[in-house]
Scaffold this motif. Structure first.
Motif, PDB file in Angstrom:
ATOM      1  N   THR A 107       0.846  -1.189   0.000  1.00 43.83           N
ATOM      2  CA  THR A 107       0.000   0.000   0.000  1.00 43.83           C
ATOM      3  C   THR A 107       0.883   1.240   0.000  1.00 43.83           C
ATOM      4  O   THR A 107       2.116   1.150   0.096  1.00 43.83           O
ATOM      5  CB  THR A 107      -0.932   0.037   1.227  1.00 43.83           C
ATOM      6  N   ARG A 108       0.235   2.387  -0.073  1.00 43.26           N
ATOM      7  CA  ARG A 108       0.973   3.649  -0.066  1.00 43.26           C
ATOM      8  C   ARG A 108       0.550   4.486   1.137  1.00 43.26           C
ATOM      9  O   ARG A 108       0.372   5.699   1.039  1.00 43.26           O
ATOM     10  CB  ARG A 108       0.734   4.399  -1.377  1.00 43.26           C
ATOM     11  N   GLY A 298       0.260   0.804  -6.468  1.00 39.78           N
ATOM     12  CA  GLY A 298      -0.398   2.018  -6.900  1.00 39.78           C
ATOM     13  C   GLY A 298      -1.313   2.549  -5.809  1.00 39.78           C
ATOM     14  O   GLY A 298      -1.435   1.973  -4.735  1.00 39.78           O
ATOM     15  N   ARG A 299      -1.970   3.637  -6.094  1.00 41.68           N
ATOM     16  CA  ARG A 299      -2.864   4.235  -5.112  1.00 41.68           C
ATOM     17  C   ARG A 299      -4.239   3.558  -5.175  1.00 41.68           C
ATOM     18  O   ARG A 299      -4.763   3.298  -6.253  1.00 41.68           O
ATOM     19  CB  ARG A 299      -3.013   5.731  -5.378  1.00 41.68           C
ATOM     20  N   ARG A 301      -7.544   4.205  -2.567  1.00 42.51           N
ATOM     21  CA  ARG A 301      -7.941   4.904  -1.346  1.00 42.51           C
ATOM     22  C   ARG A 301      -8.589   3.962  -0.331  1.00 42.51           C
ATOM     23  O   ARG A 301      -8.229   3.991   0.850  1.00 42.51           O
ATOM     24  CB  ARG A 301      -8.903   6.034  -1.695  1.00 42.51           C
ATOM     25  N   ASP A 304      -5.901   1.465   1.091  1.00 42.08           N
ATOM     26  CA  ASP A 304      -4.940   2.140   1.966  1.00 42.08           C
ATOM     27  C   ASP A 304      -5.589   2.600   3.264  1.00 42.08           C
ATOM     28  O   ASP A 304      -4.964   2.555   4.325  1.00 42.08           O
ATOM     29  CB  ASP A 304      -4.334   3.347   1.237  1.00 42.08           C
TER      30      ASP A 304
END
Length: 565
Positions: A107-108, A298-299, A301, A304
Motif C-alpha cells: 500500500t501507499r 499504486g494508489r 484509497r 490504503d
C-alpha cells in the motif's frame, strides 16, 4: 589460498580431517574450538536434563516421573493452557501480522518509517514489559479504571493473550514482510493483461506465493509463545502454563526430576515447530527469482484506508504499552500519587544498580565470546564439505529449538555439581553469558555464515596470488568484507542478552542478579514504579546499542564499497 582449500581434497576416512599445512591448521582450529564449546555448553547440558528426568526424589532411577504425568492434573492443565494460548496467539498474529506487512509492502500509506520503529519497540525490552504495561493500562489500578471506573480483570488467559500478541507480532510482521517483498511485478502485469481484478490477483498470486512465509511466521510465533516465561510470570495469574510450571517445579518445589520432565515436554513442540519453520523458510526462498522486478503499489484509497487504520491502531497499542511503562518510571507512587519524580531511579532495593551493571557485563561477554566463536565456526565451515560439514551445521543450528527455560535448567544440572571440572563456573557472570550466547547461537551463526558466503572468491584468490597466505587472506580480504556482519552479530547478541529472562532465571543468585530478573522481582514485591524504572533503563541501553549498530554498519558499508572499487 590453495593450500587452505586443500582441506577439501577427497581423502578417505579420518585422514580427510588431518591438517598438513599451516593454512589447514588454521581451518582445523577454527572448527575444533567452537565445536568443542558447543558440545560442552550445549550438548552436554541437554544430556543432563534427559538424565535428570529419570532421577527420582530418593536418588534412584526409573520412569516414575513420566508415569506421574497422568496423575498430575496441574501439569496436564498447564499443557492444555499452553497449547490454547499459543494457538490463539499464532492465529491472531498471523492475521494481524499479514495485514500490517501488506500495508507496509503493498500500500501507499504514509508514515511507514514510524510504523517500523513502533514495531521494533517490543524487541527492545524484556518480554515481561508487555505484561507490565497492560497491567498499568487495564489492571485493577490501571489507567482505564481510574479514568472510567470500569474494573477490568486482566489476569489470566486474555491478559496473557494480549501480551503475547504484542510481543510476538513484530517477528511475524518481519517474516511476512520479507515474503511479500519477494514478489515479481511481471506476474501481476500478466494477470492484469488477462483481465484479473485486484481481488483475483490477491487470492491467486499473492497468497499462494507467500504461503510458506506465512507458515514460517506461524511456527516462529508458536515457538515464542509456548516457551515464553516473562509475560506468563507477570500477567497469567492462576492461568498456569508449561513455562511457569517448570519454574514452580524447580524453584518452588525443588522437584528437579519433574521439572526436567516438563522441560522435555516443552522441548518437543518447540523442536517440531522449528523444524517445520525451517522447511517452510527454505521452500519460500526457493521460489524467489534473482531477476524479479520489485512490485510498486499504486494508489487505492479504500485499500490504503483500511490497512492503514489496522496498522496505525496496532502500532498505537504497542507504543502505548511501552510508553506507559516509561511514564510509570517517573511517577512517585503508581497509581495513587502520579506526581512526576526521578526518585524511582535512585534504587535502594534489590542491590541497587548492581543488576544493571551485571547485565551490561554479561551482555558484553556474550557478544565478545559469541562473535569470536561464531566467526571461527563460519570461517572454518567455509572450507569443508561432506558429512562432517553437515554434522557441524546441524549442531550449530540445533540450539534454536531449545527453549531458554530448558537450556537454563540444564545448566544447573551440568555445572552445579562439585564433581564436574567446570563447577567453578556456576554462579559466575561467565556462565550466564555463555547461556545467553548459546540460547541465540543459531541466529548468530546463520547470519555470520551468510556474510562469510558473500565474500567473493575472486577477492581471496587475488590476495593469494599476490603472495598472501591464509593470514593475509583473512585480515585483508575476509575481515574487511564482512565487518558489517560481525558488527550486526555483536550487537544482536548484546541486545538479546540485555533483555532475555527465561534462559537465566535459574542461574541468578542473591549475589549475581540481572536486570530482567530484577524487574520481575520488583513487580512481585509491589514496587511497580521501580520495576518500570529498571525496564526504562534496559530499553534505553538497548535503543542506544541499536542506534550505534546502525551507525557503524552504515559507516563500514560505504568504506567497503570504496575499497572494492
Amino acid at each position: 589460498m590453495s593450500s587452505t582449500l586443500a582441506i577439501q581434497a577427497p581423502r578417505s576416512g579420518i585422514s580427510r580431517l588431518i591438517p598438513r599445512t599451516a593454512e589447514q591448521w588454521l581451518v582445523f582450529s577454527c572448527l575444533v574450538f567452537p565445536t568443542l564449546a558447543l558440545l560442552i555448553f550445549f550438548v552436554f547440558p541437554l544430556t543432563t536434563i534427559f538424565w535428570q528426568s529419570f532421577t527420582l526424589l530418593d536418588g534412584s532411577f526409573g520412569l516414575d516421573n513420566y508415569a506421574a504425568i497422568p496423575d498430575t492434573p496441574g501439569l496436564i492443565q498447564a499443557g492444555i493452557n499452553s497449547l490454547a494460548i499459543s494457538i490463539s496467539t499464532t492465529v491472531v498474529c498471523i492475521v494481524l501480522g499479514f495485514a500490517i506487512a501488506y500495508a507496509l509492502e503493498r500500500t501507499r500509506i504514509p508514515g511507514k518509517s514510524a510504523v517500523r520503529v513502533g514495531l521494533l519497540l517490543p524487541l527492545l525490552a524484556p518480554s515481561l514489559v508487555q505484561g507490565l504495561g497492560l497491567l498499568f493500562i487495564l489492571g485493577r489500578n490501571g489507567l482505564i479504571y481510574r479514568w472510567t471506573g470500569i474494573e477490568q480483570d486482566i489476569y489470566g488467559f486474555w491478559g496473557l493473550l494480549l501480551s503475547d500478541i504484542f510481543y510476538a507480532l513484530p517477528q511475524a510482521v518481519m517474516i511476512i514482510q520479507a515474503t511479500l517483498r519477494n514478489a515479481d511485478m511481471r506476474y501481476y502485469d500478466a494477470a492484469t493483461v488477462m483481465g484479473a481484478n485486484p481481488a483475483q490477483q490477491f487470492f491467486h498470486i499473492t497468497l499462494p506465493n507467500c504461503k510458506f512465509g506465512v507458515l514460517s511466521a506461524a511456527f516462529v510465533v508458536f515457538t515464542i509463545t509456548i516457551t515464553d516465561f516473562g509475560n506468563a510470570a507477570v500477567i497469567a495469574g492462576n492461568y498456569r502454563v508449561l513455562a511457569t510450571e517448570i519454574f514452580n517445579q524447580v524453584s518452588g518445589q525443588q522437584n528437579f526430576g519433574m521439572g526436567s520432565v516438563v522441560g522435555i515436554i516443552l522441548l518437543t513442540p518447540a523442536l517440531i515447530s522449528v523444524y517445520i519453520e525451517r522447511v517452510a523458510r527454505q521452500k519460500q526462498f526457493g521460489v524467489a527469482s534473482e531477476n524479479q522486478i520489485p512490485l510498486q503499489p499504486g494508489r487505492a484509497r479504500l485499500r490504503d484506508t483500511v490497512f492503514g487504520a489496522v496498522t496505525y491502531l496496532t502500532v498505537f497499542c504497542i507504543v502505548a504499552i511501552i510508553a506507559v511503562v516509561i511514564f510509570a518510571s517517573f511517577v512517585k507512587l503508581w497509581p495513587y500519587n502520579m506526581t512526576l519524580t526521578l526518585a524511582n531511579f535512585n534504587v535502594n532495593i534489590s542491590s541497587g544498580y548492581a543488576p544493571i551493571w551485571t547485565t551490561l557485563y554479561v551482555s558484553i561477554l556474550a557478544a565478545v565470546f559469541g562473535v569470536f566463536l561464531l566467526f571461527c565456526l563460519a570461517y572454518g565451515s567455509r572450507y569443508i564439505q561432506g558429512p562432517v560439514a553437515k554434522a557441524i551445521y546441524l549442531l550449530a543450528v540445533l540450539p534454536v529449538g531449545v527453549p531458554g527455560l530448558v537450556l537454563g535448567i540444564s545448566y544447573i544440572f551440568a555445572f552445579n555439581d562439585p564433581s564436574t571440572p567446570l563447577y567453578w563456573l556456576y554462579g559466575t557472570a561467565i556462565l550466564i553469558a555463555l547461556c545467553n550466547f548459546y540460547h541465540y547461537h543459531t541466529q548468530g551463526f546463520l547470519t555470520m555464515a551468510t556474510g562469510m558466503r558473500s565474500v567473493p572468491q575472486a577477492l581471496e584468490e587475488a590476495v593469494s596470488c599476490l603472495g598472501g597466505g591464509s593470514r593475509r587472506v583473512l585480515t585483508d580480504a575476509i575481515l574487511p568484507f564482512i565487518a558489517p556482519t560481525v558488527l550486526a552479530v555483536f550487537f544482536f547478541l548484546f541486545m538479546r542478552s540485555m533483555v532475555t529472562l527465561s534462559a537465566v532465571i535459574f542461574l541468578v543468585t542473591p549475589q549475581l542478579n540481572i536486570a530482567a530478573v530484577s524487574v520481575m522481582h520488583l513487580n512481585e514485591a509491589g514496587f511497580v514504579s521501580q520495576a518500570a524504572a529498571f525496564s526504562t533503563i534496559i530499553i534505553l541501553v538497548v535503543s542506544v546499542a541499536m542506534l550505534l549498530m546502525r551507525a557503524l554498519v552504515h559507516h563500514f558499508r560505504p568504506n567497503l564499497a570504496q575499497g572494492v572499487m
